[in-house]
Motif scaffolding. Structure first.
Motif, PDB file in Angstrom:
ATOM      1  N   GLU A 283      -7.911   2.288  -5.975  1.00 29.38           N
ATOM      2  CA  GLU A 283      -8.607   1.049  -5.646  1.00 29.38           C
ATOM      3  C   GLU A 283      -9.456   1.155  -4.384  1.00 29.38           C
ATOM      4  OE1 GLU A 283      -9.268  -3.051  -6.887  1.00 29.38           O
ATOM      5  OE2 GLU A 283      -8.700  -1.149  -7.790  1.00 29.38           O
ATOM      6  N   PHE A 284      -8.953   1.817  -3.344  1.00 31.44           N
ATOM      7  CA  PHE A 284      -9.719   2.025  -2.114  1.00 31.44           C
ATOM      8  C   PHE A 284      -9.012   3.098  -1.298  1.00 31.44           C
ATOM      9  CE2 PHE A 284      -6.841  -1.583  -1.538  1.00 31.44           C
ATOM     10  CZ  PHE A 284      -6.130  -1.241  -0.392  1.00 31.44           C
ATOM     11  N   LEU A 285      -9.607   3.474  -0.178  1.00 36.82           N
ATOM     12  CA  LEU A 285      -8.977   4.400   0.761  1.00 36.82           C
ATOM     13  C   LEU A 285      -8.637   3.632   2.026  1.00 36.82           C
ATOM     14  CD1 LEU A 285     -11.240   7.559   0.331  1.00 36.82           C
ATOM     15  CD2 LEU A 285      -9.155   6.950  -0.877  1.00 36.82           C
TER      16      LEU A 285
ATOM     17  N   THR B  87      -6.096   9.452   6.273  1.00 37.37           N
ATOM     18  CA  THR B  87      -6.755   8.460   5.422  1.00 37.37           C
ATOM     19  C   THR B  87      -6.187   8.673   4.022  1.00 37.37           C
ATOM     20  OG1 THR B  87      -8.769   8.334   6.743  1.00 37.37           O
ATOM     21  CG2 THR B  87      -8.953   7.731   4.407  1.00 37.37           C
ATOM     22  N   VAL B  88      -5.595   7.622   3.451  1.00 40.35           N
ATOM     23  CA  VAL B  88      -4.838   7.792   2.206  1.00 40.35           C
ATOM     24  C   VAL B  88      -5.465   7.012   1.050  1.00 40.35           C
ATOM     25  CG1 VAL B  88      -2.691   8.172   3.457  1.00 40.35           C
ATOM     26  CG2 VAL B  88      -3.297   5.857   2.729  1.00 40.35           C
ATOM     27  N   PRO B  89      -5.344   7.542  -0.171  1.00 42.52           N
ATOM     28  CA  PRO B  89      -5.794   6.781  -1.345  1.00 42.52           C
ATOM     29  C   PRO B  89      -4.784   5.683  -1.645  1.00 42.52           C
ATOM     30  CG  PRO B  89      -4.773   8.832  -2.036  1.00 42.52           C
ATOM     31  CD  PRO B  89      -4.821   8.867  -0.535  1.00 42.52           C
ATOM     32  N   VAL B  90      -5.275   4.538  -2.065  1.00 43.92           N
ATOM     33  CA  VAL B  90      -4.398   3.416  -2.398  1.00 43.92           C
ATOM     34  C   VAL B  90      -4.579   3.097  -3.876  1.00 43.92           C
ATOM     35  CG1 VAL B  90      -3.796   1.013  -1.923  1.00 43.92           C
ATOM     36  CG2 VAL B  90      -4.539   2.508  -0.056  1.00 43.92           C
TER      37      VAL B  90
ATOM     38  N   GLU C 284      -0.114   0.610   3.719  1.00 41.15           N
ATOM     39  CA  GLU C 284      -0.713   1.636   2.858  1.00 41.15           C
ATOM     40  C   GLU C 284      -0.296   3.039   3.294  1.00 41.15           C
ATOM     41  OE1 GLU C 284      -2.652  -2.060   2.082  1.00 41.15           O
ATOM     42  OE2 GLU C 284      -2.327  -1.047   3.990  1.00 41.15           O
ATOM     43  N   ALA C 285      -0.421   3.322   4.587  1.00 37.36           N
ATOM     44  CA  ALA C 285      -0.054   4.649   5.084  1.00 37.36           C
ATOM     45  C   ALA C 285       1.449   4.852   5.053  1.00 37.36           C
ATOM     46  CB  ALA C 285      -0.570   4.821   6.509  1.00 37.36           C
ATOM     47  N   ARG C 286       2.212   3.818   5.377  1.00 37.06           N
ATOM     48  CA  ARG C 286       3.670   3.942   5.452  1.00 37.06           C
ATOM     49  C   ARG C 286       4.284   4.202   4.088  1.00 37.06           C
ATOM     50  NH1 ARG C 286       7.111  -0.367   5.801  1.00 37.06           N
ATOM     51  NH2 ARG C 286       5.321  -1.715   6.234  1.00 37.06           N
ATOM     52  N   TYR C 287       3.849   3.445   3.085  1.00 40.78           N
ATOM     53  CA  TYR C 287       4.415   3.653   1.760  1.00 40.78           C
ATOM     54  C   TYR C 287       3.893   4.931   1.109  1.00 40.78           C
ATOM     55  CZ  TYR C 287       6.696  -0.840   2.008  1.00 40.78           C
ATOM     56  OH  TYR C 287       7.505  -1.868   2.394  1.00 40.78           O
ATOM     57  N   SER C 288       2.674   5.304   1.432  1.00 40.38           N
ATOM     58  CA  SER C 288       2.148   6.579   0.930  1.00 40.38           C
ATOM     59  C   SER C 288       3.015   7.729   1.428  1.00 40.38           C
ATOM     60  CB  SER C 288       0.702   6.762   1.388  1.00 40.38           C
ATOM     61  OG  SER C 288       0.193   8.017   0.966  1.00 40.38           O
ATOM     62  N   ALA C 289       3.441   7.643   2.684  1.00 41.02           N
ATOM     63  CA  ALA C 289       4.282   8.683   3.266  1.00 41.02           C
ATOM     64  C   ALA C 289       5.695   8.671   2.686  1.00 41.02           C
ATOM     65  CB  ALA C 289       4.343   8.517   4.778  1.00 41.02           C
TER      66      ALA C 289
END
Length: 299
Positions: free
Chosen positions: A123-125, A100-103, A159-164
């Motif tokens: 902004e959200f998770l 679960t990632v912060p956005v 969200e998860a892909r770019y966070s990684a």
């Protein structure tokens, strides 16, 4: 004890030398004065680089994930995955995978040029949901009414892909053009095609990026004439369930109001007020006590 003093520079040596010598002395004096006045410039520039936004507390991440995996959320995900008939409601069998990632999204205060404002704000998770047939969706969660709830579901796993894809900096989105970046110190690095088109493949400085977004969105901030006349785009309120799933807005998005709870305090959770701020909301989630379903803008 005999006092020794350095000989003073004579008027003849200082003021009656050759033109070349006088020019050299003047240049040296000017350089020394500039160095004295601006000697701390590098440190000042470094201090002026915005600090990254605070990360969410571990307890917030745990609560957000619990909301995304709750039975009601999984039932809503089943309807979401079955909306186009790709899989039946009974066979969707959604599950939450990965972190679960912060956005983080572009900050309105940064667009305004407010001193010390971070480039982005929490902004959200987001948690990634996967259906039995391999479809993916991003489940957005925020704290509302004292509890963590699902506030939106979007197709894909951006969200998860770019966070990684980040490399130790803060990954954030400029939703107005669906661009993803990473900020590390004074540099902004593009992570997708939209970002490369906006700032170039080599990236840019924080200062140059601020100038670009100020020019692009400075007249579209919350409270602006653009906002007051209702030109802000996004998604309107939707009812619970799959009704309205896939309804995408196409008008230009304003910049978020920046009402993230606990700003400046890493223990402060993101709230629905920060994720949704009426027509001034960055993504206009349009909450009405239920999850708003939408498709991500196609690229």
């Amino acid at each position: 004890m005999t006092e020794h003093r350095a000989p003073a520079v004579s008027a003849t040596a200082g003021g009656r030398g050759t033109p070349a010598r006088r020019a050299a002395i003047r240049a040296a004096a000017t350089g020394a004065l500039t160095a004295a006045l601006l000697g701390l410039a590098p440190q000042s520039a470094l201090a002026a680089t915005p600090a990254p936004p605070p990360a969410p507390a571990a307890s917030a991440v745990t609560s957000a994930r619990a909301a995304a995996t709750a039975p009601d959320a999984l039932a809503t995900l089943s309807r979401f995955f079955a909306r186009d008939g790709a899989v039946t409601l009974a066979k969707a069998q959604p599950r939450i995978e990965g972190r679960t990632v912060p956005v983080y999204v572009l900050s309105a205060d940064f667009v305004r040029g407010k001193a010390g404002a971070p480039v982005s704000q929490l902004e959200f998770l987001a948690s990634t949901a996967v259906s039995a047939d391999g479809q993916k969706a991003s489940v957005w969660t925020a704290e509302t009414g004292g509890a963590w709830k699902v506030v939106n579901i979007a197709t894909g796993d951006d969200e998860a892909r770019y966070s990684a894809a980040g490399d130790g900096g803060t990954v954030f989105q400029e939703p107005q053009i669906n661009a993803w970046y990473e900020q590390r110190g004074d540099r902004i690095r593009p992570l997708d095609a939209e970002a490369r088109k906006a700032i170039g493949a080599g990236g840019t400085t924080v200062a140059a990026y601020q100038k670009r977004v100020a020019k692009a969105y400075g007249d579209k901030l919350p409270g602006s004439a653009y906002d007051r006349r209702g030109a802000a785009g996004g998604y309107g309120p939707q009812s619970a369930g799959a009704e309205g799933a896939g309804q995408a807005g196409t008008r230009e998005q304003p910049v978020a109001a920046g009402a993230t709870a606990g700003a400046g305090d890493s223990s402060g959770p993101v709230t629905a007020a920060s994720a949704v701020a009426g027509t001034a909301a960055l993504l206009a989630l349009g909450l009405s006590g239920a999850a708003a379903l939408r498709r991500r803008h196609s690229r």
